[in-house]
Scaffold this motif. Structure first.
Motif, PDB file in Angstrom:
ATOM      1  N   THR A   1     -10.103   3.240  -3.967  1.00  0.00           N
ATOM      2  CA  THR A   1     -11.273   3.298  -3.080  1.00  0.00           C
ATOM      3  C   THR A   1     -10.903   2.855  -1.669  1.00  0.00           C
ATOM      4  O   THR A   1     -10.267   1.817  -1.471  1.00  0.00           O
ATOM      5  CB  THR A   1     -12.408   2.408  -3.617  1.00  0.00           C
ATOM      6  OG1 THR A   1     -12.658   2.774  -4.976  1.00  0.00           O
ATOM      7  CG2 THR A   1     -13.687   2.596  -2.820  1.00  0.00           C
ATOM      8  N   LEU A   2     -11.325   3.655  -0.708  1.00  0.00           N
ATOM      9  CA  LEU A   2     -11.060   3.353   0.699  1.00  0.00           C
ATOM     10  C   LEU A   2     -11.803   2.099   1.124  1.00  0.00           C
ATOM     11  O   LEU A   2     -12.993   1.958   0.856  1.00  0.00           O
ATOM     12  CB  LEU A   2     -11.516   4.540   1.566  1.00  0.00           C
ATOM     13  CG  LEU A   2     -11.153   4.469   3.038  1.00  0.00           C
ATOM     14  CD1 LEU A   2      -9.643   4.590   3.245  1.00  0.00           C
ATOM     15  CD2 LEU A   2     -11.866   5.576   3.814  1.00  0.00           C
ATOM     16  N   ASP A   3     -11.084   1.182   1.765  1.00  0.00           N
ATOM     17  CA  ASP A   3     -11.720   0.025   2.397  1.00  0.00           C
ATOM     18  C   ASP A   3     -10.940  -0.289   3.669  1.00  0.00           C
ATOM     19  O   ASP A   3      -9.987   0.411   4.006  1.00  0.00           O
ATOM     20  CB  ASP A   3     -11.798  -1.177   1.442  1.00  0.00           C
ATOM     21  CG  ASP A   3     -10.428  -1.653   0.983  1.00  0.00           C
ATOM     22  OD1 ASP A   3      -9.407  -1.189   1.536  1.00  0.00           O
ATOM     23  OD2 ASP A   3     -10.374  -2.485   0.071  1.00  0.00           O
ATOM     24  N   ASP A   4     -11.342  -1.333   4.367  1.00  0.00           N
ATOM     25  CA  ASP A   4     -10.750  -1.618   5.679  1.00  0.00           C
ATOM     26  C   ASP A   4      -9.246  -1.898   5.580  1.00  0.00           C
ATOM     27  O   ASP A   4      -8.484  -1.485   6.452  1.00  0.00           O
ATOM     28  CB  ASP A   4     -11.477  -2.799   6.316  1.00  0.00           C
ATOM     29  CG  ASP A   4     -11.123  -2.943   7.790  1.00  0.00           C
ATOM     30  OD1 ASP A   4     -11.394  -2.003   8.559  1.00  0.00           O
ATOM     31  OD2 ASP A   4     -10.551  -3.983   8.165  1.00  0.00           O
ATOM     32  N   ALA A   5      -8.827  -2.571   4.503  1.00  0.00           N
ATOM     33  CA  ALA A   5      -7.400  -2.878   4.346  1.00  0.00           C
ATOM     34  C   ALA A   5      -6.604  -1.589   4.125  1.00  0.00           C
ATOM     35  O   ALA A   5      -5.491  -1.430   4.652  1.00  0.00           O
ATOM     36  CB  ALA A   5      -7.198  -3.835   3.168  1.00  0.00           C
ATOM     37  N   TYR A   6      -7.178  -0.667   3.369  1.00  0.00           N
ATOM     38  CA  TYR A   6      -6.523   0.628   3.118  1.00  0.00           C
ATOM     39  C   TYR A   6      -6.417   1.397   4.441  1.00  0.00           C
ATOM     40  O   TYR A   6      -5.372   1.968   4.767  1.00  0.00           O
ATOM     41  CB  TYR A   6      -7.345   1.400   2.079  1.00  0.00           C
ATOM     42  CG  TYR A   6      -6.633   2.531   1.349  1.00  0.00           C
ATOM     43  CD1 TYR A   6      -5.402   3.028   1.769  1.00  0.00           C
ATOM     44  CD2 TYR A   6      -7.215   3.098   0.213  1.00  0.00           C
ATOM     45  CE1 TYR A   6      -4.770   4.059   1.086  1.00  0.00           C
ATOM     46  CE2 TYR A   6      -6.592   4.129  -0.480  1.00  0.00           C
ATOM     47  CZ  TYR A   6      -5.369   4.607  -0.036  1.00  0.00           C
ATOM     48  OH  TYR A   6      -4.765   5.638  -0.714  1.00  0.00           O
ATOM     49  N   VAL A   7      -7.491   1.381   5.220  1.00  0.00           N
ATOM     50  CA  VAL A   7      -7.460   2.054   6.527  1.00  0.00           C
ATOM     51  C   VAL A   7      -6.337   1.469   7.383  1.00  0.00           C
ATOM     52  O   VAL A   7      -5.563   2.205   8.001  1.00  0.00           O
ATOM     53  CB  VAL A   7      -8.824   1.920   7.240  1.00  0.00           C
ATOM     54  CG1 VAL A   7      -8.737   2.462   8.671  1.00  0.00           C
ATOM     55  CG2 VAL A   7      -9.918   2.646   6.470  1.00  0.00           C
ATOM     56  N   ASP A   8      -6.215   0.146   7.396  1.00  0.00           N
ATOM     57  CA  ASP A   8      -5.159  -0.493   8.201  1.00  0.00           C
ATOM     58  C   ASP A   8      -3.768  -0.048   7.752  1.00  0.00           C
ATOM     59  O   ASP A   8      -2.873   0.125   8.582  1.00  0.00           O
ATOM     60  CB  ASP A   8      -5.264  -2.019   8.122  1.00  0.00           C
ATOM     61  CG  ASP A   8      -6.383  -2.542   9.013  1.00  0.00           C
ATOM     62  OD1 ASP A   8      -6.783  -1.821   9.944  1.00  0.00           O
ATOM     63  OD2 ASP A   8      -6.844  -3.670   8.773  1.00  0.00           O
ATOM     64  N   GLU A   9      -3.587   0.116   6.445  1.00  0.00           N
ATOM     65  CA  GLU A   9      -2.289   0.611   5.953  1.00  0.00           C
ATOM     66  C   GLU A   9      -1.987   1.983   6.544  1.00  0.00           C
ATOM     67  O   GLU A   9      -0.864   2.268   6.938  1.00  0.00           O
ATOM     68  CB  GLU A   9      -2.315   0.758   4.430  1.00  0.00           C
ATOM     69  CG  GLU A   9      -2.140  -0.515   3.668  1.00  0.00           C
ATOM     70  CD  GLU A   9      -2.195  -0.255   2.166  1.00  0.00           C
ATOM     71  OE1 GLU A   9      -1.789   0.835   1.723  1.00  0.00           O
ATOM     72  OE2 GLU A   9      -2.679  -1.146   1.452  1.00  0.00           O
TER      73      GLU A   9
END
Ligand code: ADE
Length: 233
Positions: free
Chosen positions: A96-104
């Protein structure tokens, strides 16, 4: 960064690419490219999908078509491509996409998003060509295109120079600056409307108190959101 989308509906992205923050990202040297597997298929009628083995409803994107499409775009075997590029299949059951995934993803030089349609991908596409699967939430869309736009929006807006005011992407919902909590509430003029007053502290000019008030509201929202998630789940 170079953000590529493999989609049967590249024209959907024309509107997205024309939005100001996306245009800013492109003007700053970032790329948003779309490629249509239909332009790479050798099958008659520009076929890209087929019925599932074992029966069942819907159509499945073919592994040979995706192989040719990725080879056509990158000029190399997609089995090797994924060793140095994130190639992400969009699917409801993914991470699931979240802010930490976006940062990666923001930290990558290049990311490729594969949009499924119909019943999705032949599993060999995911197993052999992709580094991961990404979901924007536990519900099923008719295809990955809107999910790809969600990912592209969340990623591109974090790139320097994309938003008018770069600080707005730093102290924002779910960021490290707010310890992962949602953002505090904002108010603007008029200070009172229909008897609804803006909190006094925000008009006080006292930066320390304003910051403490905002941090507290942010924490409250975080706790409330976690309660709602628990109750729903
Ligand atoms: N494709 C279909 N549904 C999706 C979802 N929820 N997230 C990502 N890709 C999808």
């Amino acid at each position: 960064m170079q953000l590529d989308v493999i989609t049967l509906f590249p024209e959907w992205f024309d509107w997205f690419a024309d939005q100001r923050h996306v245009r800013n990202a492109l003007a700053a040297g970032h790329e948003l490219r779309t490629f249509n597997p239909r332009d790479h298929t050798e099958l008659s009628g520009r076929q890209v999908d087929d019925t599932p083995f074992g029966g069942g409803a819907g159509m499945v994107l073919r592994v040979d078509v995706m192989d040719r499409a990725l080879r056509g775009v990158y000029g190399r075997d997609p089995v090797e491509l994924r060793e140095d590029r994130r190639v992400i299949a969009l699917a409801p059951g993914g991470r699931t996409l979240d802010d930490a995934y976006v940062d990666e993803l923001v930290a990558e030089d290049g990311v490729t998003l594969l949009c499924g349609r119909y019943e999705g991908f032949d599993e060999r596409i995911v197993e052999r060509f992709c580094t991961e699967t990404l979901s924007i939430g536990r519900y099923v869309l008719a295809g990955g295109e809107l999910a790809a736009m969600v990912v592209a929006d969340a990623v591109l807006r974090k790139l320097p120079g994309t938003l008018g005011h770069d600080a707005s992407a730093v102290e924002e919902s779910f960021s490290a600056a707010l310890d992962g909590d949602p953002e505090y509430p904002h108010y603007t003029r008029p200070a009172e409307y229909r008897g609804w007053a803006v909190p006094d502290v925000l008009l006080s000019g006292h930066h320390g108190r304003i910051e403490a008030w905002r941090r507290e509201r942010s924490r409250e929202r975080g706790a409330a959101g976690r309660r709602l998630d628990r109750d729903d789940g």
